[in-house]
Design a protein around this motif. Structure first.
Motif, PDB file in Angstrom:
ATOM      1  N   LYS A  76       0.848  -1.194   0.000  1.00  0.00           N
ATOM      2  CA  LYS A  76       0.000   0.000   0.000  1.00  0.00           C
ATOM      3  C   LYS A  76       0.881   1.240   0.000  1.00  0.00           C
ATOM      4  N   VAL A  77       0.319   2.337  -0.532  1.00  0.00           N
ATOM      5  CA  VAL A  77       1.001   3.626  -0.531  1.00  0.00           C
ATOM      6  C   VAL A  77       0.033   4.658   0.033  1.00  0.00           C
ATOM      7  N   LEU A  78       0.510   5.391   1.021  1.00  0.00           N
ATOM      8  CA  LEU A  78      -0.261   6.429   1.699  1.00  0.00           C
ATOM      9  C   LEU A  78       0.264   7.771   1.218  1.00  0.00           C
ATOM     10  N   GLY A  79      -0.620   8.667   0.774  1.00  0.00           N
ATOM     11  CA  GLY A  79      -0.129   9.946   0.280  1.00  0.00           C
ATOM     12  C   GLY A  79      -1.087  11.091   0.533  1.00  0.00           C
ATOM     13  N   GLY A 111      -8.970   6.425 -11.187  1.00  0.00           N
ATOM     14  CA  GLY A 111      -9.612   5.326 -11.894  1.00  0.00           C
ATOM     15  C   GLY A 111      -9.210   5.260 -13.354  1.00  0.00           C
ATOM     16  N   ARG A 112      -9.048   6.437 -13.980  1.00  0.00           N
ATOM     17  CA  ARG A 112      -8.607   6.498 -15.380  1.00  0.00           C
ATOM     18  C   ARG A 112      -7.253   5.832 -15.558  1.00  0.00           C
ATOM     19  N   LEU A 113      -6.434   5.882 -14.500  1.00  0.00           N
ATOM     20  CA  LEU A 113      -5.096   5.291 -14.579  1.00  0.00           C
ATOM     21  C   LEU A 113      -5.080   3.826 -14.141  1.00  0.00           C
ATOM     22  N   GLY A 114      -6.265   3.265 -13.841  1.00  0.00           N
ATOM     23  CA  GLY A 114      -6.350   1.862 -13.443  1.00  0.00           C
ATOM     24  C   GLY A 114      -5.879   1.599 -12.022  1.00  0.00           C
ATOM     25  N   LEU A 115      -5.963   2.623 -11.172  1.00  0.00           N
ATOM     26  CA  LEU A 115      -5.504   2.508  -9.797  1.00  0.00           C
ATOM     27  C   LEU A 115      -6.677   2.378  -8.844  1.00  0.00           C
ATOM     28  N   LEU A 116      -6.441   1.753  -7.706  1.00  0.00           N
ATOM     29  CA  LEU A 116      -7.482   1.597  -6.697  1.00  0.00           C
ATOM     30  C   LEU A 116      -6.998   2.259  -5.413  1.00  0.00           C
ATOM     31  N   ALA A 117      -7.770   3.236  -4.938  1.00  0.00           N
ATOM     32  CA  ALA A 117      -7.407   3.932  -3.701  1.00  0.00           C
ATOM     33  C   ALA A 117      -8.682   4.315  -2.971  1.00  0.00           C
ATOM     34  N   GLU A 118      -8.524   4.633  -1.680  1.00  0.00           N
ATOM     35  CA  GLU A 118      -9.663   5.056  -0.874  1.00  0.00           C
ATOM     36  C   GLU A 118      -9.243   6.245  -0.022  1.00  0.00           C
ATOM     37  N   PRO A 119     -10.195   7.097   0.354  1.00  0.00           N
ATOM     38  CA  PRO A 119      -9.861   8.218   1.234  1.00  0.00           C
ATOM     39  C   PRO A 119      -9.387   7.691   2.584  1.00  0.00           C
ATOM     40  N   ALA A 120      -8.334   8.306   3.124  1.00  0.00           N
ATOM     41  CA  ALA A 120      -7.800   7.891   4.418  1.00  0.00           C
ATOM     42  C   ALA A 120      -7.886   9.026   5.432  1.00  0.00           C
ATOM     43  N   GLY A 121      -8.476  10.143   4.999  1.00  0.00           N
ATOM     44  CA  GLY A 121      -8.625  11.295   5.874  1.00  0.00           C
ATOM     45  C   GLY A 121      -9.570  12.299   5.237  1.00  0.00           C
ATOM     46  N   VAL A 145      -5.591  12.815   2.360  1.00  0.00           N
ATOM     47  CA  VAL A 145      -4.745  11.630   2.391  1.00  0.00           C
ATOM     48  C   VAL A 145      -5.525  10.496   1.726  1.00  0.00           C
ATOM     49  N   ALA A 146      -4.860   9.804   0.803  1.00  0.00           N
ATOM     50  CA  ALA A 146      -5.452   8.644   0.134  1.00  0.00           C
ATOM     51  C   ALA A 146      -4.548   7.437   0.375  1.00  0.00           C
ATOM     52  N   LEU A 147      -5.160   6.255   0.412  1.00  0.00           N
ATOM     53  CA  LEU A 147      -4.436   5.007   0.600  1.00  0.00           C
ATOM     54  C   LEU A 147      -4.636   4.157  -0.650  1.00  0.00           C
ATOM     55  N   MET A 148      -3.539   3.916  -1.375  1.00  0.00           N
ATOM     56  CA  MET A 148      -3.602   3.138  -2.608  1.00  0.00           C
ATOM     57  C   MET A 148      -3.228   1.689  -2.303  1.00  0.00           C
ATOM     58  N   ASP A 149      -4.056   0.774  -2.775  1.00  0.00           N
ATOM     59  CA  ASP A 149      -3.851  -0.655  -2.574  1.00  0.00           C
ATOM     60  C   ASP A 149      -3.159  -1.231  -3.812  1.00  0.00           C
TER      61      ASP A 149
END
Length: 195
Positions: A149-152, A163-173, A185-189
């Motif tokens: 995972k990457v937190l940013g 989503g356009r880039l084929g990535l999956l992430a969720e809000p983390a804050g 802050v988003a957390l990418m899986d």
């Protein structure tokens, strides 16, 4: 257009690329955004630019078009760990401490991305391509480093393009206003990202 991941171990193989990246960061964050950040000799840097970090540069013809820094959430340097965690602990005046919905992780499977930028010299018609190259290299590098995972801390509009880039992430804050910009802050899986 090339994309390179830099580290203290390999920076000597890439000439002045790290210097150019830090100069491009200065242009983006200090000159354009008017952020009050440390700088020296035309370069922007902070306490998280250590041998534990990696820097990704998208570059062409000697010019840095975009960049990002990756830092393990297990990093320690004096009293500092990584930007999001230190902000949550109230150690950074410029970032609110309530930026996360949960306690900032210290986990070898999670890395932090920070200092994300695309140069304002990149024409609008090229921005999506540059952004895609930056994110693809981020994913490849993070996986090579063992991250799941990457937190940013990213612009709040991240959900529009991820989503356009084929990535999956969720809000983390929560969405916050910082220095005139809306960020979150988003957390990418990485296990569920198709790259």
């Amino acid at each position: 257009m090339l994309t390179t991941t830099l580290s203290f171990e390999n920076m000597h193989n890439h000439g002045e690329l790290l210097v150019k990246l830090l100069k491009a960061r200065r242009q983006s964050f200090i000159v354009q955004n008017n952020w009050d950040l440390p700088e020296a000799e035309g370069m922007e840097y902070d306490q998280y630019d250590t041998p534990a970090s990696r820097w990704i540069a998208v570059h062409e013809n000697g010019e840095v078009l975009a960049g990002i820094r990756l830092t393990p959430t297990t990093a320690k340097c004096g009293m500092y760990s990584y930007m999001i965690r230190d902000a949550q602990k109230g150690m950074l005046e410029s970032i609110p401490s309530n930026l996360l919905y949960f306690e900032a992780p210290v986990d070898p499977d999670i890395w932090e991305s920070s200092r994300v930028f695309i140069s304002n010299t990149v024409p609008a018609k090229m921005r999506t391509k540059v952004q895609a190259q930056l994110m693809n290299q981020l994913i490849e590098t993070a996986r090579e480093l063992g991250a799941k995972k990457v937190l940013g801390l990213v612009p709040a509009v991240w959900s529009r393009w991820i989503g356009r880039l084929g990535l999956l992430a969720e809000p983390a804050g929560p969405v916050m206003e910082m220095d005139g910009a809306r960020v979150q802050v988003a957390l990418m899986d990485l296990d569920h990202t198709h790259h």
